[in-house]
Design an enzyme around this catalytic site. Structure first.
Site, mmCIF file in Angstrom:
data_model
loop_
_atom_site.group_PDB
_atom_site.id
_atom_site.type_symbol
_atom_site.label_atom_id
_atom_site.label_comp_id
_atom_site.label_asym_id
_atom_site.label_seq_id
_atom_site.Cartn_x
_atom_site.Cartn_y
_atom_site.Cartn_z
ATOM 1 N N LYS A 81 6.123 65.761 8.346
ATOM 2 C CA LYS A 81 6.101 64.811 9.472
ATOM 3 C C LYS A 81 7.175 64.711 10.067
ATOM 4 C CE LYS A 81 5.303 59.544 9.528
ATOM 5 N NZ LYS A 81 4.946 58.689 8.766
ATOM 6 N N SER A 156 0.930 55.734 9.602
ATOM 7 C CA SER A 156 1.705 56.351 10.824
ATOM 8 C C SER A 156 1.791 58.067 10.599
ATOM 9 C CB SER A 156 3.114 55.842 10.781
ATOM 10 O OG SER A 156 3.661 56.326 9.592
ATOM 11 N N SER A 180 1.388 54.303 4.979
ATOM 12 C CA SER A 180 1.421 55.344 6.275
ATOM 13 C C SER A 180 0.964 56.627 5.590
ATOM 14 C CB SER A 180 2.665 55.701 6.826
ATOM 15 O OG SER A 180 2.944 54.356 7.652
#
Length: 487
Positions: A81, A156, A180
């Site tokens: 990420k 997210s 997330s």
């Protein structure tokens, strides 16, 4: 018929790499080719460096040829990420504020993955500064759900989940502040693990809410998640919240721990707002454990109704403080229209941050302001203690809790414009972060329209080995992870 290389598990691929029937360069080339084929439709990556990945793969093959292999992750392409620092690679947090920033150092998780021989592959899209539940809040554009490109992948860590589901990486890492990792894992049909707070170092993770953030893996199977957690877990003196906890061989513990277990069903998690198809899938998972000899008990987490309010006071307060460093002076976006130093501060932040980040900064600044600190922030911290105590009380009689991961399956992009409606997507995951507990989302089937469903297992503090074993018992008995989207 065997799955294509880019859809196979770490455990499977590691066996072939060790046997010499597959090279890391061949595997990485397959992942790169897959990424180029589907990425225009999925948009899971903010950037990737093909030459760098192939060089890492060649180094892994050379180590293996020399008899110096580093274990199961050596030569496996893993995506990170875009909030986890990799030296010399972009670190944007999917924000215009950091659009041109290149990290000068590695996160501790990155260092440990490199030590394990992983091929670090690309920078994965996410909601800006990890704030969101749909991956629509990215300055690089929204990510599509590989199972239905018109729908969101969750957030997210939506890019991490979508890339894995689409075969653009063999495994990925995300960060989990309020769900997330687990919520996008559920919406994309992959495994997502949020470790106990303090088990994985946060050093080198772009901070959203420091008392809630945790780095964790996404994988095709629970066994792969155990391998990945073992690579990054452990004490780090550069993170003051890192715990001096010994790290077991999580993969080996899967075989050593066979149950039966006692599982708790929190009655507050099965009320209004839960999609009937998801509720039915969780009930089938409960029936599976019961059939395996597990004891199932109803438990109560009475302060659950306060989780959402408590989370959005504490998380936004910490975001307000953490994001104060992005001022256009030291680093980050700098406005070219500013007329003086004060104007530079205001314009740089106004231009650099997106709408959702600004909303959370303003809310957090408000609850920390003079006259409101005691009424909101301090009270929220007290309620947080009560929420954690609810879980600890429940664990006096059970080994783990079983719940839905998300109340609804993946929804269409643009469908939820109201922030509160969006925040409710995390209703089953945020309590875990407030309490600092480990939890994992495991694929549990599909809706009638073909959208993935996830079931969440919540473990006791720092009892990841037990949590993974419980999840593995379900995962190995089902074949959800062998199904892939038809891109």
């Amino acid at each position: 018929m065997a799955a294509e290389l880019f859809h196979r598990s770490i455990a499977d691929l590691a066996t072939e790499l060790a046997a010499g029937t597959l090279s890391s360069v061949e595997l990485t080339q397959a992942v790169i080719a897959r990424t180029k084929a589907v990425e225009p439709r999925v948009q899971a990556f903010n950037s990737f460096d093909e030459a760098d990945a192939l060089a890492q793969a060649a180094a892994a093959d050379a180590r293996r040829a020399a008899g110096e292999t580093r274990g199961a992750l050596d030569g496996i392409p893993i995506g990170l990420k875009d909030v986890i620092a990799v030296e010399g690679q972009p670190l944007t947090a999917s924000s215009k504020m950091l659009a041109n920033f290149v990290s000068p150092y590695d996160a501790t998780a990155t260092v440990r993955l490199k030590k394990a021989g992983a091929v670090l592959w690309g920078r994965l899209n996410c909601d800006e500064f990890a704030m969101g539940s749909s991956n629509e809040n990215s300055a690089f554009g929204p990510v599509a759900n590989p199972w239905d490109l018109a729908r969101v992948p969750g957030g997210s860590s939506g890019g991490s989940a979508a890339a894995l589901a689409a075969g653009e990486a063999i495994a990925t890492f995300g960060s989990d502040t309020g769900g997330s990792i687990r919520q996008p894992a559920a919406l994309c049909g992959v495994v997502g693990l949020k470790p106990s707070y303090g088990l994985v170092s946060r050093y080198g993770l772009v901070a959203y809410a420091s008392s809630l953030d945790q780095i964790g893996p996404m994988a095709r199977t629970v066994e792969d998640a155990a391998i990945l957690l073992g690579a990054v877990a452990g004490h780090d003196e550069r993170d003051s919240t890192s715990l001096p906890k010994s790290v077991p061989d999580y993969r080996a513990e899967l075989a050593a721990r066979r149950g039966p277990w006692t599982l708790g069903i929190p009655k507050e998690y099965f009320g209004e707002g839960l999609d009937p198809e998801i509720g039915a899938a969780v009930e089938r998972a409960i029936a599976f454990y019961r059939a395996q000899g597990c004891t199932i008990r109803e438990v109560s987490l009475p302060h659950t109704r306060y989780c959402l309010d408590t989370y959005y006071i504490i998380a936004t307060a910490e975001a307000s403080s953490n994001l104060g460093r992005f001022d256009g002076v030291r680093y980050g976006h700098r406005s070219k229209a500013a007329t003086d130093a004060v104007d530079l501060y205001f314009k740089s932040r106004a231009e650099g941050f997106g709408a959702e980040v600004k909303r959370r900064i303003m809310l957090g600044t408000y609850v920390l302001s003079s006259g409101y600190y005691d009424a909101f922030y301090l009270r929220a911290q007290k309620v947080r203690t009560l929420i954690r105590q609810d879980f600890l009380n429940a664990y006096q009689g059970v080994d783990a809790l079983i719940t839905p991961t998300s109340p609804i399956p993946a929804f269409k992009r643009g469908e939820k414009s109201d922030p509160l409606t969006m925040y409710l997507c995390d209703i089953y995951t945020i309590g875990v972060n407030l309490a600092g507990l480990p939890a994992i989302s495991v694929p549990a089937g599909f809706t009638n329209s073909g959208l993935p469903i996830g079931v969440q297992l919540i473990g006791q503090p720092l009892e990841e080995a037990n949590l993974l074993a419980i999840a593995h018992a379900y995962d190995r008995a089902h074949e959800w992870s062998s199904q892939h989207p038809g891109l």
